[in-house]
Design an enzyme around this catalytic site. Sequence first.
Site, PDB file in Angstrom:
ATOM      1  N   ARG A   1     -24.350   2.217   3.607  1.00 26.21           N
ATOM      2  CA  ARG A   1     -24.660   0.793   3.793  1.00 26.21           C
ATOM      3  C   ARG A   1     -24.591   0.006   2.482  1.00 26.21           C
ATOM      4  O   ARG A   1     -25.382  -0.913   2.277  1.00 26.21           O
ATOM      5  CB  ARG A   1     -26.054   0.609   4.412  1.00 26.21           C
ATOM      6  CG  ARG A   1     -26.174   1.160   5.803  1.00 26.21           C
ATOM      7  CD  ARG A   1     -26.020   0.063   6.851  1.00 26.21           C
ATOM      8  NE  ARG A   1     -25.986   0.653   8.174  1.00 26.21           N
ATOM      9  CZ  ARG A   1     -26.975   0.583   9.047  1.00 26.21           C
ATOM     10  NH1 ARG A   1     -28.048  -0.106   8.766  1.00 26.21           N
ATOM     11  NH2 ARG A   1     -26.872   1.166  10.202  1.00 26.21           N
TER      12      ARG A   1
ATOM     13  N   ARG B   1     -26.291  -6.392   4.389  1.00 27.57           N
ATOM     14  CA  ARG B   1     -27.219  -7.504   4.183  1.00 27.57           C
ATOM     15  C   ARG B   1     -27.891  -7.575   2.823  1.00 27.57           C
ATOM     16  O   ARG B   1     -28.505  -8.580   2.493  1.00 27.57           O
ATOM     17  CB  ARG B   1     -28.291  -7.476   5.284  1.00 27.57           C
ATOM     18  CG  ARG B   1     -27.741  -7.960   6.615  1.00 27.57           C
ATOM     19  CD  ARG B   1     -28.702  -7.675   7.733  1.00 27.57           C
ATOM     20  NE  ARG B   1     -28.823  -6.246   7.944  1.00 27.57           N
ATOM     21  CZ  ARG B   1     -29.551  -5.689   8.901  1.00 27.57           C
ATOM     22  NH1 ARG B   1     -30.263  -6.440   9.720  1.00 27.57           N
ATOM     23  NH2 ARG B   1     -29.589  -4.384   9.040  1.00 27.57           N
TER      24      ARG B   1
HETATM   25  O1  CP3 Z   1     -21.607   0.035   4.240  1.00 23.72           O
HETATM   26  C1  CP3 Z   1     -21.592   0.878   5.169  1.00 23.72           C
HETATM   27  O2  CP3 Z   1     -22.333   1.874   5.178  1.00 23.72           O
HETATM   28  C2  CP3 Z   1     -20.521   0.735   6.252  1.00 23.72           C
HETATM   29  C3  CP3 Z   1     -20.874   0.157   7.444  1.00 23.72           C
HETATM   30  C4  CP3 Z   1     -21.743   0.781   8.528  1.00 23.72           C
HETATM   31  C5  CP3 Z   1     -22.425  -0.025   9.459  1.00 23.72           C
HETATM   32  N1  CP3 Z   1     -22.971   0.773  10.426  1.00 23.72           N
HETATM   33  C6  CP3 Z   1     -22.457  -1.499   9.397  1.00 23.72           C
HETATM   34  C7  CP3 Z   1     -23.588  -2.189  10.052  1.00 23.72           C
HETATM   35  C8  CP3 Z   1     -21.938   2.115   8.912  1.00 23.72           C
HETATM   36  C9  CP3 Z   1     -21.462   3.370   8.224  1.00 23.72           C
HETATM   37  C10 CP3 Z   1     -22.715   2.091  10.124  1.00 23.72           C
HETATM   38  C11 CP3 Z   1     -23.072   3.290  10.884  1.00 23.72           C
HETATM   39  C12 CP3 Z   1     -24.162   3.215  11.862  1.00 23.72           C
HETATM   40  N2  CP3 Z   1     -24.413   2.248  12.787  1.00 23.72           N
HETATM   41  C13 CP3 Z   1     -25.113   4.239  12.042  1.00 23.72           C
HETATM   42  C14 CP3 Z   1     -25.141   5.528  11.259  1.00 23.72           C
HETATM   43  C15 CP3 Z   1     -25.669   5.325   9.898  1.00 23.72           C
HETATM   44  C16 CP3 Z   1     -27.157   5.222   9.773  1.00 23.72           C
HETATM   45  O3  CP3 Z   1     -27.617   4.182   9.297  1.00 23.72           O
HETATM   46  O4  CP3 Z   1     -27.852   6.182  10.139  1.00 23.72           O
HETATM   47  C17 CP3 Z   1     -25.976   3.852  13.076  1.00 23.72           C
HETATM   48  C18 CP3 Z   1     -27.155   4.631  13.574  1.00 23.72           C
HETATM   49  C19 CP3 Z   1     -25.512   2.597  13.554  1.00 23.72           C
HETATM   50  C20 CP3 Z   1     -26.073   1.785  14.651  1.00 23.72           C
HETATM   51  C21 CP3 Z   1     -26.526   0.477  14.093  1.00 23.72           C
HETATM   52  N3  CP3 Z   1     -25.687  -0.599  13.872  1.00 23.72           N
HETATM   53  C22 CP3 Z   1     -27.820   0.115  13.615  1.00 23.72           C
HETATM   54  C23 CP3 Z   1     -29.039   1.005  13.672  1.00 23.72           C
HETATM   55  C24 CP3 Z   1     -27.721  -1.189  13.104  1.00 23.72           C
HETATM   56  C25 CP3 Z   1     -28.792  -1.990  12.397  1.00 23.72           C
HETATM   57  C26 CP3 Z   1     -29.491  -2.962  13.274  1.00 23.72           C
HETATM   58  C27 CP3 Z   1     -30.236  -3.989  12.424  1.00 23.72           C
HETATM   59  O5  CP3 Z   1     -29.840  -5.173  12.478  1.00 23.72           O
HETATM   60  O6  CP3 Z   1     -31.173  -3.603  11.715  1.00 23.72           O
HETATM   61  C28 CP3 Z   1     -26.394  -1.613  13.278  1.00 23.72           C
HETATM   62  C29 CP3 Z   1     -25.829  -2.899  12.855  1.00 23.72           C
HETATM   63  C30 CP3 Z   1     -25.085  -2.846  11.572  1.00 23.72           C
HETATM   64  N4  CP3 Z   1     -24.085  -1.949  11.302  1.00 23.72           N
HETATM   65  C31 CP3 Z   1     -25.243  -3.710  10.455  1.00 23.72           C
HETATM   66  C32 CP3 Z   1     -24.303  -3.318   9.502  1.00 23.72           C
HETATM   67  C33 CP3 Z   1     -24.022  -3.947   8.153  1.00 23.72           C
HETATM   68  C34 CP3 Z   1     -26.227  -4.853  10.367  1.00 23.72           C
HETATM   69  C35 CP3 Z   1     -25.756  -5.980  11.210  1.00 23.72           C
HETATM   70  C36 CP3 Z   1     -25.540  -7.278  10.474  1.00 23.72           C
HETATM   71  O7  CP3 Z   1     -25.292  -7.317   9.254  1.00 23.72           O
HETATM   72  O8  CP3 Z   1     -25.569  -8.308  11.173  1.00 23.72           O
END
Ligand code: CP3
Length: 345
Positions: free
Chosen positions: A30, A34
């Site tokens: 990540r 954000r």
């Molecule tokens: O920089 C990076 O690591 C690359 C991007 C990335 C995202 N999601 C972008 C994202 C990666 C590798 C993921 C994988 C992902 N998504 C996982 C596995 C990694 C981990 O954290 O264990 C999981 C479980 C998800 C499912 C998911 N998607 C979650 C739990 C969330 C967060 C929800 C929140 O708002 O707190 C997302 C949304 C997400 N994926 C965001 C990002 C940057 C945030 C959304 C936003 O910026 O509006």
Amino acid sequence: MTARPDLHDSAFLRATRGEPVPHTPVWFMRQAGRSLPEYLKVREGVGMLESCMNPELVVEITMQPVRRYGVDAAIFFSDIVLPLKAVGVDLDIKPGVGPVVAEPVRTLADVEAIPDLTPDDVPFITEAVRGLVGELGATPLIGFAGAPFTVASYLVEGGPSKEHARTKAMMFGAPDVWDALMRKISGISAAYLEVQVAAGASAVQLFDSWAGALTPRDYETHVMPHSARVLERAGALGVPRIHFGVGTSNLLTLMGEAGADVVGVDWRTPLASAVPLVGDRAVQGNLDPTLVFAPTDVMTARAGEVIEAGRAAKGHVFNLGHGVIPSTDPDQLKRLTEFVQTYPL
Ligand code: CP3
């Protein structure tokens, strides 16, 4: 065999193979997202899934942390549920919540209604990866996918879950449905990785974020064979495979045996304890992501301990022990990057 033979000797790829490195390579899960004001700016008024399907935006967001920190690898900006969306599953990613699935998967018919993924479903991924490898120059790109158990949890629960109770109820009580679902997702995740590597990604990471909810016995019986199929297909592409989960201290040996070249270790397990568990494999991790909120000297002292523990491993890629917390100060991550890259080996 990889699309970018010129990156073969980068610190990151050397570490994944357990070869000597000029410095410990570092990137952050990540690292895009954000915590970066430039991310918040380009995401204004654009939904998460919409962003993932816009190649120009994906290139920009993936590049942002590379420019800012000079990390040793980029991670492709996407999400583990994006391939499901691409094949037509009705889902959204809700801010502050995560993936939400409109019609949760509960029966064999529900599983069979999910199409397999072909490259034609994700032309925007191919375009984004191609654009990225051009912009990245000497920095390798890590492609990724969700592991079958973690993706299944979103599909079966319909959203984020602490206990994964419905998911495990299917696993224990409806083995035929479970097997079909895990085969479906492993095919989709493997195909998603193949698209990214074919377009130029130099490594892949399989995220099994919620595997820590399983006992070793249930992981080995009901989950590992499916993750192993994904990792096997990725291995056939000739790129290193990183396998990461959260709360997996008792699963690390199995996660390595599933077919990883590098085992990702979350911050709860001391790296020194993890190294003997993964055998002849490299490790990735694992500074507690909250240490960036400590004074810089406290953070770097702990980072130094992680690097020292990594010396015992076949290879070590420095990372946090889970994703960057959104309130993280980017300047502190910049200092951490510099500390790791200049730490004498
Ligand atoms: O920089 C990076 O690591 C690359 C991007 C990335 C995202 N999601 C972008 C994202 C990666 C590798 C993921 C994988 C992902 N998504 C996982 C596995 C990694 C981990 O954290 O264990 C999981 C479980 C998800 C499912 C998911 N998607 C979650 C739990 C969330 C967060 C929800 C929140 O708002 O707190 C997302 C949304 C997400 N994926 C965001 C990002 C940057 C945030 C959304 C936003 O910026 O509006």
